[in-house]
Scaffold this active site. Sequence first.
Site, PDB file in Angstrom:
ATOM      1  N   LEU A 163      15.456 -30.382 -55.152  1.00  0.00           N
ATOM      2  CA  LEU A 163      14.100 -29.933 -55.452  1.00  0.00           C
ATOM      3  C   LEU A 163      14.074 -29.105 -56.725  1.00  0.00           C
ATOM      4  O   LEU A 163      13.180 -29.247 -57.565  1.00  0.00           O
ATOM      5  CB  LEU A 163      13.540 -29.115 -54.284  1.00  0.00           C
ATOM      6  CG  LEU A 163      12.164 -28.470 -54.511  1.00  0.00           C
ATOM      7  CD1 LEU A 163      11.105 -29.534 -54.728  1.00  0.00           C
ATOM      8  CD2 LEU A 163      11.798 -27.564 -53.339  1.00  0.00           C
ATOM      9  N   ASP A 164      15.085 -28.248 -56.890  1.00  0.00           N
ATOM     10  CA  ASP A 164      15.111 -27.402 -58.081  1.00  0.00           C
ATOM     11  C   ASP A 164      15.431 -28.208 -59.331  1.00  0.00           C
ATOM     12  O   ASP A 164      14.990 -27.850 -60.432  1.00  0.00           O
ATOM     13  CB  ASP A 164      16.129 -26.272 -57.917  1.00  0.00           C
ATOM     14  CG  ASP A 164      15.998 -25.231 -59.007  1.00  0.00           C
ATOM     15  OD1 ASP A 164      14.967 -24.531 -59.038  1.00  0.00           O
ATOM     16  OD2 ASP A 164      16.922 -25.137 -59.850  1.00  0.00           O
ATOM     17  N   GLU A 166      14.336 -31.234 -59.757  1.00  0.00           N
ATOM     18  CA  GLU A 166      13.073 -31.920 -60.038  1.00  0.00           C
ATOM     19  C   GLU A 166      12.038 -30.971 -60.641  1.00  0.00           C
ATOM     20  O   GLU A 166      11.283 -31.335 -61.549  1.00  0.00           O
ATOM     21  CB  GLU A 166      12.508 -32.529 -58.744  1.00  0.00           C
ATOM     22  CG  GLU A 166      13.363 -33.645 -58.158  1.00  0.00           C
ATOM     23  CD  GLU A 166      12.879 -34.070 -56.783  1.00  0.00           C
ATOM     24  OE1 GLU A 166      13.265 -35.171 -56.354  1.00  0.00           O
ATOM     25  OE2 GLU A 166      12.132 -33.317 -56.132  1.00  0.00           O
ATOM     26  N   ASP A 167      12.002 -29.753 -60.145  1.00  0.00           N
ATOM     27  CA  ASP A 167      11.012 -28.770 -60.579  1.00  0.00           C
ATOM     28  C   ASP A 167      11.686 -27.400 -60.628  1.00  0.00           C
ATOM     29  O   ASP A 167      11.585 -26.605 -59.693  1.00  0.00           O
ATOM     30  CB  ASP A 167       9.833 -28.757 -59.602  1.00  0.00           C
ATOM     31  CG  ASP A 167       8.717 -27.829 -60.036  1.00  0.00           C
ATOM     32  OD1 ASP A 167       8.630 -27.530 -61.243  1.00  0.00           O
ATOM     33  OD2 ASP A 167       7.938 -27.404 -59.163  1.00  0.00           O
ATOM     34  N   PRO A 168      12.417 -27.088 -61.712  1.00  0.00           N
ATOM     35  CA  PRO A 168      13.231 -25.868 -61.793  1.00  0.00           C
ATOM     36  C   PRO A 168      12.431 -24.587 -61.557  1.00  0.00           C
ATOM     37  O   PRO A 168      11.354 -24.404 -62.127  1.00  0.00           O
ATOM     38  CB  PRO A 168      13.793 -25.913 -63.215  1.00  0.00           C
ATOM     39  CG  PRO A 168      13.766 -27.358 -63.584  1.00  0.00           C
ATOM     40  CD  PRO A 168      12.528 -27.904 -62.935  1.00  0.00           C
TER      41      PRO A 168
END
Length: 459
Positions: A163-164, A166-168
């Site tokens: 997830l990070d 993909e969207d830090p």
Amino acid sequence: MSSLSLTFFTIASPRVSASFPHLKFSSSISPRSSSSLSFRSGARRSSCPCLLHYSFKVQAMAKVVQDMKSAEKNIVSASSAGDDDDDKKEVNHSRTFLDALTEQELLSGIGKEVEAGRLPSNLAAGMEELYHNYKNAVFQSGNPRADEIVLSNMAVAFDRVLLDMEDPFQFSPYHKSMREPFDYYMFGQNYIRPLIDFRNSYIGNVSLFCEMEEKLKQGHNIVLISNHQTEADPAVIALLLESTNSHIAESLTYIAGDRVLTDPLCKPFSMGRNLICVYSKKHMLDVPELIDMKKKANTRSLKEMALLLRGGSQVVWIAPSGGRDRPDPVTEEWYPAPFDSSSVDNMRRLAEHSGTPGHIYPLALLCYGIMPPPPRVEKEIGERRVVTFCGVGLSVAPAIDFSDITAASENPEEQAKEAYTQALYNSVTEQYNVLKSAIHDKQGLEVSTPRVSLSQPWA
């Protein structure tokens, strides 16, 4: 990795060392509201403190697994109930790891995400290595449900890492633990819990933690001057305290180095802790063109710390050694790394200038076996993680007052700061040696001393 490689450091730069006259706060900047900083006497406790025993009770273990399995459901329900864009992004991200039902599916999912371009190959290799190391460590515990624990915890860990990617997530100078819609704090607790051999773990002077909670109720600030051993230190501290001092366990604010905020395997664990984010003195010069930016960032973080302490009822952890302890290269013996006096003095001055009573306690940690750091400080992000199942220890000694040290010094300005730092370090070392005898020498409670009384409150 686990819990957040709290590489906690001195706040290092000419602007933030020595005295503080330059930290002038505008009258438009007010202390944080008391409502946001008040002591929560009803702080959440673990659903089963006795789960801290070596052999998990079946019902308690089911709760741990359910916490992990329900993570996605919590995310979905929170997103559908509101209009938070971040929640919606989380719902829409890849389900590769959450959908894995077997070890083979979980590990093959890593390759699928690399092929899809969502994971870099070097991170994928680290994730697979971490899986096997974590599995071996949990199986060392002899827990009959080890396979289920490993699959559940690693699936959620991989999902958070993905997830990070993909969207830090970007950390602010003062980061509050993220508990909703996904509970990153409990994620870290549940991940580290099965690595601790609670039958061979101890707390020193647990009554002093109760004393701290009383002072926090009165609005006082507490500063813990500690050694630092592993990325898992925050979870170790919280797990050993959750059955007796859950408020301290959940409300601790850690002075955290930048590496735990940038390493992909650390970030999800860091997100579950209260942090004051600083750039490490040891890594300040790694990239010369970034030195000025790092110093300015540290000044902002120092101001955040000052504001936090002005509100009162804060408990702050700092490792003034500037990093994790490491073994002697010749004897291979572990011991607390020496403290930096300027870091200790910075923290002391912040506490004194807060306008709120403050108390500084020496804290000792022994937990390097869970996740020892690399033998030497590394510049590159992405260290290898070695994980084991072992006993750990935590101990605190009575607060040490700087004025007592000053009174005994002929030159308060020069000698008292060093003497105060040494007094704190000596106390940490003394406590550490007692923990070492209890845990590594298998002498247990019998090695308690008049100044370090060991106990196992979870037993």
